[in-house]
Design an enzyme around this catalytic site. Structure first.
Site, PDB file in Angstrom:
ATOM      1  N   ASP A  52       0.827  -1.272   0.051  1.00 52.02           N
ATOM      2  CA  ASP A  52       0.059  -0.071  -0.011  1.00 52.02           C
ATOM      3  C   ASP A  52       0.831   1.210   0.078  1.00 52.02           C
ATOM      4  O   ASP A  52       0.649   2.309  -0.609  1.00 52.02           O
ATOM      5  CB  ASP A  52      -1.097  -0.033   1.140  1.00 52.02           C
ATOM      6  N   ASN A  95      -4.979  -2.189  -4.081  1.00 56.44           N
ATOM      7  CA  ASN A  95      -6.076  -2.310  -2.918  1.00 56.44           C
ATOM      8  C   ASN A  95      -5.993  -1.409  -1.786  1.00 56.44           C
ATOM      9  O   ASN A  95      -6.355  -1.889  -0.723  1.00 56.44           O
ATOM     10  CB  ASN A  95      -6.423  -3.777  -2.510  1.00 56.44           C
ATOM     11  N   ASP A 334     -10.381  -2.583  12.631  1.00 51.10           N
ATOM     12  CA  ASP A 334      -9.335  -3.318  12.304  1.00 51.10           C
ATOM     13  C   ASP A 334      -8.799  -4.427  13.249  1.00 51.10           C
ATOM     14  O   ASP A 334      -8.741  -5.621  12.833  1.00 51.10           O
ATOM     15  CB  ASP A 334      -8.138  -2.875  11.738  1.00 51.10           C
ATOM     16  N   GLU A 362     -11.041  -5.118   2.615  1.00 49.64           N
ATOM     17  CA  GLU A 362     -10.361  -6.045   1.604  1.00 49.64           C
ATOM     18  C   GLU A 362     -11.164  -7.095   0.852  1.00 49.64           C
ATOM     19  O   GLU A 362     -11.020  -7.314  -0.232  1.00 49.64           O
ATOM     20  CB  GLU A 362      -9.138  -6.285   2.045  1.00 49.64           C
ATOM     21  N   HIS A 409      -4.762  -9.209   4.200  1.00 49.51           N
ATOM     22  CA  HIS A 409      -3.821  -9.336   5.197  1.00 49.51           C
ATOM     23  C   HIS A 409      -4.043  -9.835   6.544  1.00 49.51           C
ATOM     24  O   HIS A 409      -3.346 -10.616   7.312  1.00 49.51           O
ATOM     25  CB  HIS A 409      -2.728  -8.237   5.303  1.00 49.51           C
ATOM     26  N   ARG A 410      -5.139  -9.220   6.986  1.00 50.44           N
ATOM     27  CA  ARG A 410      -5.536  -9.248   8.476  1.00 50.44           C
ATOM     28  C   ARG A 410      -6.029 -10.607   8.580  1.00 50.44           C
ATOM     29  O   ARG A 410      -5.987 -11.418   9.510  1.00 50.44           O
ATOM     30  CB  ARG A 410      -6.519  -8.408   8.670  1.00 50.44           C
ATOM     31  N   LYS A 437       0.628  -6.265   2.221  1.00 46.91           N
ATOM     32  CA  LYS A 437      -0.190  -4.969   2.451  1.00 46.91           C
ATOM     33  C   LYS A 437       0.396  -4.168   3.692  1.00 46.91           C
ATOM     34  O   LYS A 437       0.270  -3.075   3.406  1.00 46.91           O
ATOM     35  CB  LYS A 437      -1.481  -5.383   2.506  1.00 46.91           C
TER      36      LYS A 437
END
Ligand SMILES: Nc1ncnc2c1ncn2[C@@H]1O[C@H](COP(=O)(O)OP(=O)(O)OP(=O)(O)O)[C@@H](O)[C@H]1O
Ligand SMILES: Nc1ccn([C@H]2C[C@H](O)[C@@H](COP(=O)(O)O)O2)c(=O)n1
Length: 684
Positions: A52, A95, A334, A362, A409-410, A437
């Site tokens: 990112d 993204n 998040d 995402e 990613h998370r 990311k």
């Protein structure tokens, strides 16, 4: 970073040690844009290096900023300082919502023709509320695909049209706080002569992210006031001023995985108790630091300072097992995903509410978390803006799962914590590189503090005669699985070289002296090079003569014994592929896959011939064949650990196979031994 199709995490049972976290994505991309809008040069330290931030840096270069990267985490940006951006330009945003939204707003107020697009998922992430607010001002923005979504075009080739600044600019705050952030960072460009008001429509979500925006704006000379987070005022005379130098805090949401790790993992002998996190602490400006409160409520013991945290698992019956919670997660959208995985280790049902924004991230994160938690055996209920997680009722209800990560990613990072399941099951993380990311080296950081019982760390042994292709196949299999690679023959080659350099003939009379040397060999493997002390011996140990000397030294039982610990030390997370002669029979007898790789003598001699010729050495096939047969005879007939297939080895004659076919065969055998189904093709 692990770029393998999937990464298998063996069951983990403990953790302890220190981690240094990468810079925050939210802060990094805000700082980069603010530096780009300022006059002069800003030196940004501790910048996150990720997908990112990469798209943001590339876009800033394209619009005319000077970007100097030092190859590390420091970047120098020379901003536009009121000048016009270079245009027209087509900007690819990947993204990265933190690049797409603020750049759309800033470029609209700077003037020029721009097309902003991204990956397919970015084209499903809403931007309509921001575009509506900018159109209200008079900006000319056209959708190039679906209304309300990227890609879009800013059509200010003739300059910025007159802006309607007298009335407050209205923007919705209940879908994504990034719309408000985007306006707050762009509108100072239009506030030279008059104050500008922004009015939030609907309840503002993720206020902590707006707090970060305001903090950073003030570092760049813009003081924005607000009334109860609903009305924001950018004062007249606003002008961006570079602070010269700025440091990016480590990412508080990245910290959540290690806070959770400290909360669920037992300690283990030989490492300090708990997990110590560096780079972010209790004074963080990031809202996600409040994850600490949620972790404490579940039982974690957390202490901290300005830029560090220390987490320990609670005492049995107090903080362990974890306590189930019911939490409104609006303040930590998040990091809250990590709580959904911590819920697997809690007694009772955990309910996370006010998380509707997960659906437009995402991926649809509520659906993704529910699907993947169920795969592990949890009972999950989901609604428009909540998720409710009940862990598997008993050990037998846990399942070994292959976690699909949805290019998110998370999802990848928080599900790695499922490897601590009490059933001792491995967990497969599909497409592990999606962590790039925000945290490219996440799994390396995890492995640096996590512990697995040695017998649970998988080893694939590939033994066989000289020039059968063991090394080539083993290295490729290791690369495909993200495992470590042990070239045990190199140990014997190095020992023989060191002995000869020390003036010791390789024979039984010098056995104990050579063995003593072998125990303390100053050997290092660095990026494909082999160092003996300061000496690069990579080429010296690869000659045919060195191979023959290795074979001689390897027949000395004391030398073999001396090298055992060194070979065992390669068995580390996430797994090992070991090639040699006795990997399956002696060094790793419990290995779950043992391959005996062979090929006809004629074929092996020809391969070795081609190998030598390609390196510029002269060679003769007949001599090579005689040498390798002599070496095999010695290796097979020695008294200790002779070359032979382990009883449970699978024999692969690769005389008629290409390297790729041999590698695929070994990988197929390995997959057959896994409890997971084969990974499905990636979804959007
Ligand atoms: N299936 C195959 N088809 C063709 N060439 C191969 C195949 N496998 C390996 N080779 C080639 O054969 C040569 C010898 O392979 P490699 O060095 O991997 O063998 P090895 O068994 O590890 O040898 P050593 O016993 O000396 O360590 C290399 O040049 C390699 O590229
Ligand atoms: N596990 C091992 C590995 C190697 N050796 C000996 C025998 C080989 O001839 C010699 C060199 O090995 P290479 O690099 O060619 O694989 O080392 C062994 O005895 N046991």
């Amino acid at each position: 970073m692990f770029s393998t199709p999937h990464l298998d995490l063996p069951a983990l049972d403990a953790a302890g040690g220190e981690v240094h976290l990468p810079g925050s994505k939210s802060i990094s991309n805000r700082v980069l844009l603010l530096a780009a809008l300022s006059a002069g040069t800003t030196t940004v330290h501790d910048l996150l290096a990720s997908d990112d931030t990469r798209v943001m840096l590339d876009a800033l270069r394209q619009i005319g900023c000077t970007v100097d990267e030092d190859g590390g985490t420091t970047v120098r940006i020379t901003g536009l300082g009121g000048g016009a951006p270079r245009s027209p330009a087509q900007l690819f945003m990947g993204n990265a919502g933190t690049a797409m939204r603020p750049l759309t707003a800033a470029l609209s107020l700077l003037g020029g023709e721009f097309e902003l697009s991204g990956v397919p998922r970015m084209h499903e992430r809403p931007i309509g509320d921001l575009v509506d607010a900018l159109r209200q001002l008079g900006c000319q923005i056209d959708y190039l695909g679906n209304d309300g979504y990227p890609p879009l075009r800013i059509a200010h080739g003739q300059g910025v049209p007159p802006l309607a600044l007298a009335e407050p600019i209205r923007v919705r705050g209940d879908v994504s706080s990034q719309f408000l952030t985007a306006l707050l960072m762009a509108l100072p460009l239009a506030a030279r002569t008059q104050a500008i008001e922004i009015e939030v429509v609907g309840e503002l979500i993720s206020k902590p992210y707006i707090a970060i925006t305001l903090q950073l704006l003030s570092r760049f000379g813009i003081t924005v006031t607000h009334q109860d987070w609903q009305r924001f005022t950018i004062p007249a005379g606003s002008q961006y001023r570079s602070p010269g130098e700025i440091h990016v805090e480590a990412d508080a949401s990245s910290a959540s995985y290690f806070i959770a790790l400290g909360a669920i993992a037992a300690g283990h002998a030989g490492v300090p108790e708990g997990i110590r996190i560096h780079g972010v602490g209790l004074d963080s400006i990031q809202g996600d630091i409040r994850f600490v409160e949620a972790a404490r409520a579940m039982g974690a013991q957390v202490t901290g300072g300005a830029n560090w945290l220390h987490i320990r698992r609670g005492e049995p019956g107090q903080g362990w097992p974890l306590k189930a919670i019911a939490l409104d997660c609006n303040h930590i959208p998040d990091a809250a995903m990590t709580l959904a995985v911590m819920a697997l280790y809690a007694e009772g049902t955990t309910t996370l509410t006010n998380i509707a924004s997960w659906r437009v991230k995402e991926t649809d994160r509520i659906a993704a978390m529910a699907t993947e938690l169920r795969k592990l055996g949890a009972t999950v209920e989901e609604g428009a803006d909540f998720i409710r997680v009940t862990p598997p009722a008993q050990l037998a209800d846990w399942k070994a799962a292959s976690i699909h990560t949805y290019d998110d990613h998370r999802v990848a990072m928080c599900f790695s914590l499922a490897a601590f399941n009490p059933a001792g099951l491995p967990v497969r993380i599909e497409d592990p590189k999606c962590v790039a990311k925000t945290f490219p080296d996440y799994f390396e950081a995890l492995f640096s503090v996590a512990h697995a019982a040695t017998e649970r760390i998988p080893v694939i042994c590939i033994d066989g005669p000289t020039a059968s292709g063991k090394g080539t196949v083993a290295a490729a299999v290791a690369q495909r699985l993200g495992y470590r690679f042990l070239d045990s023959g190199a140990m014997y080659r190095i020992t023989a070289l060191a002995a000869l350099r020390a003036g010791l003939a390789i024979d039984a009379t010098h056995e104990s002296r050579i063995a003593d040397m072998a125990k303390t060999l100053p050997v290092h493997f660095e990026g494909g090079r082999v160092l003996l002390g300061q000496d690069d011996v990579t080429e010296a140990i690869r000659t045919e003569e060195a191979g023959m000397n290795a074979s001689r030294v390897s027949a000395l039982p004391a030398v073999r014994e001396a090298l055992v610990d060194l070979q065992h030390s390669f068995r580390r997370l996430p797994g090992l592929v070991a090639d040699g002669r006795d990997m399956g029979t002696v060094i790793f007898p419990g290995a779950p896959l043992k391959v005996y790789l062979t090929a006809s003598a004629a074929c092996r001699a020809e391969r070795r011939y081609k190998q030598l010729i390609s390196k510029g050495f002269s060679a003769n096939i007949a001599d090579l064949r005689a040498d390798l047969e002599a070496r095999d005879a010695r290796d097979s007939s020695r008294s200790v650990a002779p070359l032979k297939p382990a009883q449970d080895a699978l024999v692969l004659d690769n005389s008629d196979l290409t390297i790729d076919e041999a590698v695929e065969k070994v990988l197929a055998w390995w997959q057959e031994r896994q409890p997971f189904a084969a990974p499905v093709a990636a979804q959007g």
